[in-house]
Write an enzyme that holds these catalytic residues in place. Structure first.
Site, PDB file in Angstrom:
ATOM      1  N   LYS A  22      34.373  29.474  48.072  1.00  0.00           N
ATOM      2  CA  LYS A  22      35.249  28.765  48.639  1.00  0.00           C
ATOM      3  C   LYS A  22      34.769  28.100  49.949  1.00  0.00           C
ATOM      4  CE  LYS A  22      39.576  30.568  48.932  1.00  0.00           C
ATOM      5  NZ  LYS A  22      40.228  31.668  49.335  1.00  0.00           N
ATOM      6  N   ARG A  91      40.467  33.302  55.644  1.00  0.00           N
ATOM      7  CA  ARG A  91      40.560  33.362  54.018  1.00  0.00           C
ATOM      8  C   ARG A  91      39.257  34.229  53.656  1.00  0.00           C
ATOM      9  NH1 ARG A  91      44.040  29.649  51.652  1.00  0.00           N
ATOM     10  NH2 ARG A  91      45.139  28.332  53.528  1.00  0.00           N
ATOM     11  N   GLY A 100      43.096  35.912  44.142  1.00  0.00           N
ATOM     12  CA  GLY A 100      44.194  36.694  44.517  1.00  0.00           C
ATOM     13  C   GLY A 100      43.466  38.227  44.639  1.00  0.00           C
ATOM     14  N   MET A 102      41.344  39.274  46.898  1.00  0.00           N
ATOM     15  CA  MET A 102      41.022  39.835  48.286  1.00  0.00           C
ATOM     16  C   MET A 102      42.131  39.163  49.232  1.00  0.00           C
ATOM     17  SD  MET A 102      37.028  39.716  48.288  1.00  0.00           S
ATOM     18  CE  MET A 102      36.913  38.287  47.685  1.00  0.00           C
ATOM     19  N   ARG A 337      37.494  24.626  43.475  1.00  0.00           N
ATOM     20  CA  ARG A 337      36.470  25.622  42.729  1.00  0.00           C
ATOM     21  C   ARG A 337      36.592  25.054  41.443  1.00  0.00           C
ATOM     22  NH1 ARG A 337      40.705  30.619  43.505  1.00  0.00           N
ATOM     23  NH2 ARG A 337      42.192  29.951  42.163  1.00  0.00           N
ATOM     24  N   HIS A 453      50.046  33.883  39.902  1.00  0.00           N
ATOM     25  CA  HIS A 453      48.932  34.573  39.561  1.00  0.00           C
ATOM     26  C   HIS A 453      48.923  35.353  38.137  1.00  0.00           C
ATOM     27  CE1 HIS A 453      47.703  35.693  43.933  1.00  0.00           C
ATOM     28  NE2 HIS A 453      46.566  35.402  43.046  1.00  0.00           N
ATOM     29  N   ARG A 559      28.290  44.219   1.696  1.00  0.00           N
ATOM     30  CA  ARG A 559      28.199  45.549   1.635  1.00  0.00           C
ATOM     31  C   ARG A 559      28.974  46.236   0.383  1.00  0.00           C
ATOM     32  NH1 ARG A 559      29.385  45.721   7.493  1.00  0.00           N
ATOM     33  NH2 ARG A 559      28.009  46.807   8.545  1.00  0.00           N
ATOM     34  N   GLU A 792      16.280  49.573   9.373  1.00  0.00           N
ATOM     35  CA  GLU A 792      17.546  50.267  10.124  1.00  0.00           C
ATOM     36  C   GLU A 792      17.193  51.751  10.733  1.00  0.00           C
ATOM     37  OE1 GLU A 792      21.098  50.160   7.950  1.00  0.00           O
ATOM     38  OE2 GLU A 792      20.149  50.770   6.080  1.00  0.00           O
ATOM     39  N   SER A 811      16.231  42.409   7.065  1.00  0.00           N
ATOM     40  CA  SER A 811      17.245  42.423   7.793  1.00  0.00           C
ATOM     41  C   SER A 811      17.636  43.772   8.728  1.00  0.00           C
ATOM     42  CB  SER A 811      18.453  42.194   6.863  1.00  0.00           C
ATOM     43  OG  SER A 811      19.796  42.180   7.531  1.00  0.00           O
ATOM     44  N   GLY A 813      19.192  46.379  10.566  1.00  0.00           N
ATOM     45  CA  GLY A 813      20.476  47.104  10.541  1.00  0.00           C
ATOM     46  C   GLY A 813      20.639  47.962  11.913  1.00  0.00           C
ATOM     47  N   CYS A 879      21.963  42.225  10.824  1.00  0.00           N
ATOM     48  CA  CYS A 879      23.200  41.969  10.378  1.00  0.00           C
ATOM     49  C   CYS A 879      24.007  43.330  10.980  1.00  0.00           C
ATOM     50  CB  CYS A 879      23.239  42.262   8.644  1.00  0.00           C
ATOM     51  SG  CYS A 879      22.492  43.733   8.478  1.00  0.00           S
ATOM     52  N   TYR A 899      17.878  34.197  11.298  1.00  0.00           N
ATOM     53  CA  TYR A 899      19.247  34.058  11.543  1.00  0.00           C
ATOM     54  C   TYR A 899      19.862  35.352  11.794  1.00  0.00           C
ATOM     55  CZ  TYR A 899      19.401  37.290   7.324  1.00  0.00           C
ATOM     56  OH  TYR A 899      18.946  38.159   6.561  1.00  0.00           O
TER      57      TYR A 899
HETATM   58  C1  PEP Z   1      23.570  48.605  10.236  1.00  0.00           C
HETATM   59  O1  PEP Z   1      23.270  49.783  10.072  1.00  0.00           O
HETATM   60  O2  PEP Z   1      23.446  47.872  11.214  1.00  0.00           O
HETATM   61  C2  PEP Z   1      24.138  47.835   8.997  1.00  0.00           C
HETATM   62  C3  PEP Z   1      24.477  46.581   8.991  1.00  0.00           C
HETATM   63  O3  PEP Z   1      24.869  48.620   8.001  1.00  0.00           O
HETATM   64  P1  PEP Z   1      25.981  49.743   7.956  1.00  0.00           P
HETATM   65  O4  PEP Z   1      26.777  49.404   9.360  1.00  0.00           O
HETATM   66  O5  PEP Z   1      26.627  49.393   6.731  1.00  0.00           O
HETATM   67  O6  PEP Z   1      25.298  50.898   8.135  1.00  0.00           O
HETATM   68 MG    MG Z   2      23.279  50.638   8.059  1.00  0.00          MG
END
Ligand code: PEP
Ligand code: MG
Length: 930
Positions: A22, A91, A100, A102, A337, A453, A559, A792, A811, A813, A879, A899
């Site tokens: 402010k 203020r 709101g 303070m 603001r 508010h 899955r 994983e 990938s 996990g 994932c 990705y």
């Molecule tokens: C993970 O372990 O991150 C995963 C994607 O597999 P799940 O959650 O099915 O074990």
């Molecule tokens: Mg897993």
């Protein structure tokens, strides 16, 4: 020597940490020539020093006295003057906006003498007494700790006595009487006379505003919105010449947004009240008028207001949320603001401002907080539900929500903690209610405008809110409310629709949000800017189609266990598990194969050539069987039933649930056949049912593991029972070949869960190769399917180079990898000790939500590096659940992932986060692991 006080002419408009948002903006507005009442800012450094030593730092009050002299010069008035008094507002304002949360004190400098001066100066006794009673109340509450209710009670008593509906109906003498009773209240409560020396008032007010930084609602708000000391540390105090919106009908006060913060529409949005002070608008005590009406009521000032709006937006290049006051026909800007907007407005204004040339596309992409997009996935009422609304209020924050009616914030918090869905229903809301907002699904108020508010806070949180719903009468003590014709007691369910302002009895079905044009556009710009791709986790053709609509460019995790769990298939899966011989097991698998093949085909068709990563079976097989205790219960029950039904003409209802077919046959037979025969037959049927359950129970005992999450699952299961993976791989190849024949392009990948050694991959790859040859020979098509692994398990990270010799892609996990890295059970940690860990700051974030960069992330970064050393074109994704969380997305971009894959509703978030990660990649510190 430290400077603690900066006049608006001298303050650095960019230094929000020091001057608060402010204060910095008041300085900036003053310096770009807008009409701001003269004033100065006391820094956040002074606040921190005050909080540390419980006393204002040396020299502050000297600087304040000098600044007050300057104010007197600028305004030509005197602080404490009997003839021409200067009054100020005091203020709060920190670096992060906390609307709101303070304290603020207005009309400071009033006492019996200056009051006479004010009345003389304005020739308006009513105005003077009104200012006086407002000051006593605010000062009493904030600086002296007098409970607000005492003043409210006195006000209500007086209104009743004189038959006034609103406070504007009170006359000058009545307000004078009220002010005198307020002084009495303060003196009785504190045991001291009301302070009359203006400078003493100012000093105490500054200290009180500093203290409000540590008040409960400010602390709660910072915790909820994760406002750290790096973002805002202490509040500044702004001392500003009072201008009055309550000096008669040529005076007014209001708040405005330069564009509509609910829809993003390029039209000023706001409300004002004539002859009122700012607090009347935000506190929702009187319901204000839309700014459009001002064009008729005060056309010249409306034009000036439009000019102010345009200047603000052009200067800040951002939607502004500003306050103004008109004092006797002169317009003042009191604060501005950046406007808090809901996600829809954020997206619409980003695209429109970029198209108007106010900002660049890059700025448009960087402007929106990706997590906000989640609001766009807010449910709306299902069309055609035909529910008749009970009442309509103002559509203050969009989205629909159902829940149990609760009349106060504490109860909302308590019931919310028990997992109940709550709608907080209030007469009007005060900032004290903030903890109730956090707990509620939605908020409904009887009074207040769209900038009250309740509305501002709900919009910020993305919670549905209906405000100013005059048809509600609440009796908090009896804990009931009347809405139109209907009566509700606490705990009854209602539905509110913050998009239309309607209120309904009971629970109304809702549907998910749809993409709108500007969101599509913004996300297309995001895709152009980003290099990191966004896929979705989806297990069914429907989920896959939805993910594609949200813009996923592939399925990163399908899955397959979800297909096994389908109620139509579960008995076959159980048959496979219980099989005594290889032939029996194969026969069950042969029946499962067509199901899997069709599922895969459905997904390939839905994704039409986009990559689809199918994961082979992961959970331990006992998950497909009932639990031991369930089986024991059923066996017992069936034995009892078997005894009980002997000679009975009617079967107990419970049999219908255990075995509907037997129940049906029994009832039918009793009608048509010789009862003895039927009974004989069904005693045998009972025996068969019991022995099937006994076999299952034996199997469940045999499969029992102390630590199933670390047990016989994933690739371990696949290698000890190779016929399962063989069936799945074959089904996938057959589906791919079948689709190819239909002309559908297939871009499939198979990945193996829980891998920790190269040899595991080698063995599964052998099945893969054999099946590929077999399907190719059989169907005459050779699908191109990539072979990869989940990462994983910690060992998989350490052996990434060796795994990359076999795997074409990785990938991560990160659900399991987080579990493994911390040794925190992903099933239990979040409702056992993790909340404590976060509250006590042992951990800053929940690592199952936000990727733990320093531990899990470090492992990932090493695995990517070692994997690509062996296979430079190794494709890598994530994932786990963190794949849709903006900070985690940013990290994934930084370590070179191809990705992220997340649930469908988070795909838009991840797309925007991926663009921001690219645009900000230079800022990303290489010290994230330190
Ligand atoms: C993970 O372990 O991150 C995963 C994607 O597999 P799940 O959650 O099915 O074990
Ligand atoms: Mg897993």
């Amino acid at each position: 020597m430290t400077t603690y006080v900066y006049s608006f002419e001298r303050g650095d408009g960019k230094n929000k940490m020091l001057l608060g948002g402010k204060g910095a903006n008041l300085a900036e507005m003053t310096q770009i020539g807008l009409n701001v009442p003269p004033g100065f800012t006391i820094t956040t450094e002074a606040c921190l020093a005050y909080l540390e030593h419980d006393a204002l730092p040396d020299g502050v009050m000297d600087e304040v006295r000098t600044a007050m002299c300057e104010l007197e010069e600028k305004t030509g008035r005197g602080f404490g003057s009997k003839t021409n008094p200067l009054l100020v507002s005091v203020r709060s304002g920190s670096a992060m906006s906390m609307p709101g949360m303070m304290d603020t004190i207005l009309n400071l400098g009033l006492n019996a003498e200056t009051l006479e001066g004010l009345i003389h100066q304005t020739d308006n006794p009513r105005f003077g007494y009104d200012a006086w009673r407002r000051f006593i109340q605010l000062y009493g509450k904030i600086a002296l700790g007098v409970p607000d209710e005492l003043f409210d009670e006195a006000m209500n008593e007086l209104k009743q006595k004189v038959g006034a509906k609103q406070d504007v109906d009170l006359t000058g003498p009545q307000l004078k009487e009220l002010a005198q009773s307020y002084v009495g209240i303060v003196e009785k409560h504190t045991g001291h006379p009301f302070p009359t020396d203006p400078m003493q008032q100012l000093e105490m007010a500054i200290a009180a505003v500093f203290r409000s930084w540590m008040g409960k609602r400010a602390v709660d708000y910072r915790r909820q919105f994760k406002i750290t000391p790096e973002m805002a540390n202490g509040t500044a105090v702004n001392v500003c010449t009072m201008v009055f919106g309550n000096m008669g009908n040529d005076s007014a006060t209001g708040v405005g947004f330069t564009r509509n913060p609910a829809t993003g529409e390029n039209v000023i949005f706001g409300e004002y009240l004539t002859n009122a002070q700012g607090e009347d608008v935000v506190a929702g005590i009187r319901t204000p008028k839309p700014i459009a009406e001002m064009a008729l009521e005060m056309p010249r000032l409306h034009a000036e207001l439009m000019d102010l709006r345009n200047k603000l937006e052009r200067h800040y290049k951002e939607i502004q949320d500003f306050e103004f006051t008109i004092e006797k026909g002169r317009l003042y800007a009191l604060q501005t603001r950046n406007g808090k907007m809901n996600a829809r407005a954020m997206v619409v204004t980003s695209v429109e401002m970029a198209n108007e040339g106010v900002i660049t596309r890059e700025q448009a992409l960087l402007r929106a907080n990706p997590a906000l997009l989640e609001q766009l996935m807010v449910p709306t009422l299902a069309p055609g539900s035909n529910a008749v609304s009970l009442a309509t209020g103002l559509p203050a924050s969009p989205g629909a929500a159902s829940g149990r009616v609760v009349f106060d914030a504490d109860t909302a918090e308590a019931r919310g903690k028990l997992g109940e869905k709550i709608i907080l229903v209030r007469e009007e809301t005060k900032p004290e209610d903030i903890h109730g907002f956090f707990a509620a699904e939605g908020i409904l108020t009887a009074r207040g405008g769209k900038t009250s508010h309740a509305a501002v806070v709900a919009r910020g949180m993305g919670k549905p809110c209906v405000s100013g719903c005059a048809a509600i009468q609440i009796d908090v003590h009896a804990r009931k409310a009347r809405v139109g014709e209907a009566e509700f007691v606490e705990g009854d369910v209602i539905t509110i629709d913050g998009t239309t302002g309607k209120v309904y009895a009971g629970r109304i079905p809702t549907v998910e949000a749809e993409f709108f044009g500007e969101l599509q556009t913004l996300l297309e710009w995001a895709d152009e800017a980003a290099t990191l791709k966004v896929r979705a986790n989806a297990d069914t053709p429907n989920d896959a189609a939805r993910a594609k609509r949200f813009g996923a460019v592939g399925i990163g995790l399908c899955r397959t266990e979800r297909m096994f769990n389908d109620p139509g298939r579960l008995p076959v899966v159980q048959e496979m598990i219980l099989a005594d011989t290889p032939e029996e097991r194969q026969s069950a698998l042969d029946r499962l194969l067509p199901f899997q093949r069709e599922d895969f085909k459905g997904i390939f068709r839905a994704m039409a050539g986009l990559p689809v990563t199918v994961r082979l079976l992961d959970p331990p097989i006992h998950e497909f069987l009932p639990t031991a205790s369930q089986l024991e219960f059923e066996i017992d029950h069936l034995r009892n039933l078997k005894r009980a039904v002997r000679g009975m003409n009617e079967l107990p209802e419970t049999l219908r649930m255990l075995d509907p077919e037997l129940h049906h046959a029994y009832v039918d037979s009793l009608d048509h056949l010789n009862a003895n025969l039927v009974e004989y037959e069904h005693q045998h049927r009972f025996d068969a049912l019991i022995s099937r359950r006994e076999a299952m129970l034996r199997k469940v005992h045999a499969l029992h593991e102390v630590n199933p999450m670390l047990g016989h699952r994933g690739v371990r299961l696949g290698l000890t029972n190779p016929e399962i993976y063989t069936m799945q791989i074959r089904a996938l190849f057959e589906a791919a070949a079948g689709c190819m024949r239909e002309g559908v392009t297939v871009n499939a990948e198979i990945m193996v869960p829980q891998v920790c050694t190269r040899e595991e991959l080698v063995r599964v790859k052998a099945i893969f190769d054999t099946e590929l040859d077999r399907v190719t020979a059989l169907l005459g098509e050779r699908p191109h399917v990539r072979f990869g692994t989940m990462i994983e398990v910690v060992r998989a990270c350490m052996r990434a180079g060796s795994l990359a010799q076999i795997a074409e892609f990785f990938s991560f996990g990160t659900n399991d990898l987080t579990q493994a890295t911390f040794s925190f059970s992903r099933e239990d940690a979040e409702n056992k000790f993790l909340p404590f860990y976060q509250e006590t700051k042992i951990l800053r974030e929940n690592p199952f939500e936000v990727l733990d960069v320093k531990g899990v992330g470090r492992l990932m970064q090493m695995a990517v590096q070692w994997g690509r050393e062996v296979r430079p074109d190794l494709k890598v994704g994530i994932c786990g659940e963190q794949g849709g969380q903006p900070d985690s997305v940013r990290f994934c971009h930084a370590i070179g992932l191809d990705y992220v894959s997340c649930s469908a509703p988070r795909v838009p978030i991840a797309r925007l986060a991926a663009a921001q990660a690219k645009l900000r990649e230079k800022e990303y510190s290489t010290t994230v692991f330190d």
